[in-house]
Scaffold this active site. Sequence first.
Site, mmCIF file in Angstrom:
data_model
loop_
_atom_site.group_PDB
_atom_site.id
_atom_site.type_symbol
_atom_site.label_atom_id
_atom_site.label_comp_id
_atom_site.label_asym_id
_atom_site.label_seq_id
_atom_site.Cartn_x
_atom_site.Cartn_y
_atom_site.Cartn_z
ATOM 1 N N ASP A 31 0.946 -1.257 0.063
ATOM 2 C CA ASP A 31 0.260 -0.048 -0.152
ATOM 3 C C ASP A 31 1.004 1.235 0.163
ATOM 4 O O ASP A 31 1.868 1.210 0.655
ATOM 5 C CB ASP A 31 -0.824 0.014 1.185
ATOM 6 N N GLY A 36 -5.123 4.669 2.461
ATOM 7 C CA GLY A 36 -5.355 3.986 3.569
ATOM 8 C C GLY A 36 -4.386 4.369 4.822
ATOM 9 O O GLY A 36 -3.757 5.574 4.417
ATOM 10 N N LEU A 72 -6.630 -4.987 -4.649
ATOM 11 C CA LEU A 72 -7.676 -4.005 -4.385
ATOM 12 C C LEU A 72 -7.297 -2.573 -4.516
ATOM 13 O O LEU A 72 -8.002 -1.722 -4.297
ATOM 14 C CB LEU A 72 -7.849 -4.241 -2.690
ATOM 15 N N GLY A 101 1.463 -8.702 -14.373
ATOM 16 C CA GLY A 101 3.060 -9.204 -14.694
ATOM 17 C C GLY A 101 3.716 -10.124 -13.867
ATOM 18 O O GLY A 101 4.242 -10.991 -13.981
ATOM 19 N N ALA A 113 -10.223 -6.407 -8.199
ATOM 20 C CA ALA A 113 -11.315 -5.859 -7.433
ATOM 21 C C ALA A 113 -11.981 -4.710 -8.150
ATOM 22 O O ALA A 113 -11.483 -3.549 -8.238
ATOM 23 C CB ALA A 113 -10.889 -5.192 -6.108
ATOM 24 N N TYR A 144 -12.478 6.779 -12.854
ATOM 25 C CA TYR A 144 -12.768 5.528 -12.068
ATOM 26 C C TYR A 144 -13.263 4.577 -12.709
ATOM 27 O O TYR A 144 -12.777 3.407 -12.908
ATOM 28 C CB TYR A 144 -13.376 5.949 -10.719
ATOM 29 N N LYS A 148 -11.532 1.026 -14.203
ATOM 30 C CA LYS A 148 -11.772 -0.407 -13.851
ATOM 31 C C LYS A 148 -12.281 -0.970 -15.126
ATOM 32 O O LYS A 148 -12.148 -2.157 -14.950
ATOM 33 C CB LYS A 148 -12.964 -0.235 -12.716
ATOM 34 N N THR A 174 -20.052 -1.102 -0.369
ATOM 35 C CA THR A 174 -19.694 -1.903 0.972
ATOM 36 C C THR A 174 -19.454 -1.187 1.941
ATOM 37 O O THR A 174 -18.879 0.115 1.984
ATOM 38 C CB THR A 174 -18.759 -2.891 0.559
#
Length: 308
Positions: A31, A36, A72, A101, A113, A144, A148, A174
Site C-alpha cells: 500500500d 489507506g 484491491l 506481470g 477488485a 474511476y 476499472k 460495501t
Amino acid sequence: MRSIVTGGAGFLGSHLCDLLIGKGHKVICIDNLVTGKTKNIEHIKSENFTYLKHDITKPVYFGDKIDYIFHLASPASPVDYLELPIQTLKVGALGTYNMLGLAKEHKARLLLASTSEVYGDPLVNPQPETYWGNVNPIGPRGVYDEAKRYAEAITMAYHTHHGIETRIARIFNTYGPKMRANDGRVVPNFINQALKDENITVYGDGKQTRSFCYVSDLIEGIFRLMMSEYTDPVNIGNPTEMTVLEFAERIIEITGSKSRIVYEELPVDDPKVRRPDITRARGVLGWEPKVKLEDGLKETIEFFKRTE
Ligand code: NAD
Ligand code: UDP
C-alpha cells in the site's frame, strides 16, 4: 500459501488481510497509503504478515513464490477519486498491468477488485454481469469507471492470451468498521452527521437507490471467488435496495439522532439506481450476504463512536 493484498491498508484490504492471516496464509500487504492508513493493520502481529510501502504503478519483484494476488489498490470513494483523478487512472491501468506481470512471473492467481461503477448510470435494474453498462467516459466519474473497465479488459486479456488464472469481482457498495470518517461516502457521512446531531446531507432528491453490503459478507465472497474456478466477472453485493432518503431515515432511527435532513446538489453522473443481481454468485460460489442492514449498521456506528 503466500498472498499479496494490494491496497491492504485500506478499508476492504485490511479486513481481507485479517481473513487471510486467520486462514494461515503468509500475507504481503502492499500500500502507498494514498487513502489507506497503517492504523488499519497495526493490530496484525502475526509473523506471517508483512507490510510493504510501495506504489504499485511502479514494478515490484519478489524472490519467494507468490500464490495469490488480491488486487484491491485504488481510491474508491467518489470524493477520493475526484481529488485523485490521475492516480486513480494510473493505478487501474499501470498498477493492474504490474500486478498481472507479477502474476505471470509467479504463475500466481490474480483477483481484480472491480466495481459496480463499470455499469455506470445503469439503464437496467438490477444489474446482471451480462449488462455492459452506461458510462460517461469524459465525465468526472469516468476516471474511476474507465480505469476499472480497462483493468477488467487487461485482466481478461492476460487470462486468454497468457493463460493467467484470473478472477474479477464486481463489488457493490460495501460498508463497515474501518471506513474513513471523512471519505465522503454516504455511510460514514450520514453516521457521523447523525452522531453529532448535524444536518444529514442528502444529495439530489434522495430518490436514487443503493444496496449496502456488510464488509464481512463481502470479504467472504471475495475469498470464495478467488478459490473458485470461475473466470468471468461476478457481482458481489447485497441485493436489498433502498433510496438514499430511506437510508438517511434509517440512520436517524438507529442512532436516535436529532439530525434533520437537508438537500444538497446531486453530483454529476450520480447513478440513479444500483442493485446487484447475485444469481451468478449464488450459483457459482454458493454465496449470498447474511448480515442484516440493521446489524451491520450497529457495528459500524459503534466503530465510529469509538474513533470519534
Ligand atoms: P480504500 O481507499 O479504503 O482502499 C484502497 C487502498 O488502496 C488504500 O489503502 C490506498 O492507499 C491503496 N492504494 C491506492 N493507490 C495505490 C497505489 N498506487 N499503490 C499502492 N496502494 C494504493 O478503498 P476500499 O473501499 O477499501 O476499496 C478497495 C477496492 O475495492 C478498490 O479497488 C475499490 O475500487 C473496490 N471497491 C470498493 C467498494 C466499496 O464499497 N468499498 C465498491 C466497489 C469497489
Ligand atoms: N450521498 C448523499 N449524501 C452524502 C454522500 C452521498 O446523498 O453525504 C449519495 C450520493 O449522491 C449517492 C449515494 O449517496 O447517490 C451513494 O454515494 P457514495 O458516495 O457512498 O458512493 P456511490 O454509490 O455513489 O459510488
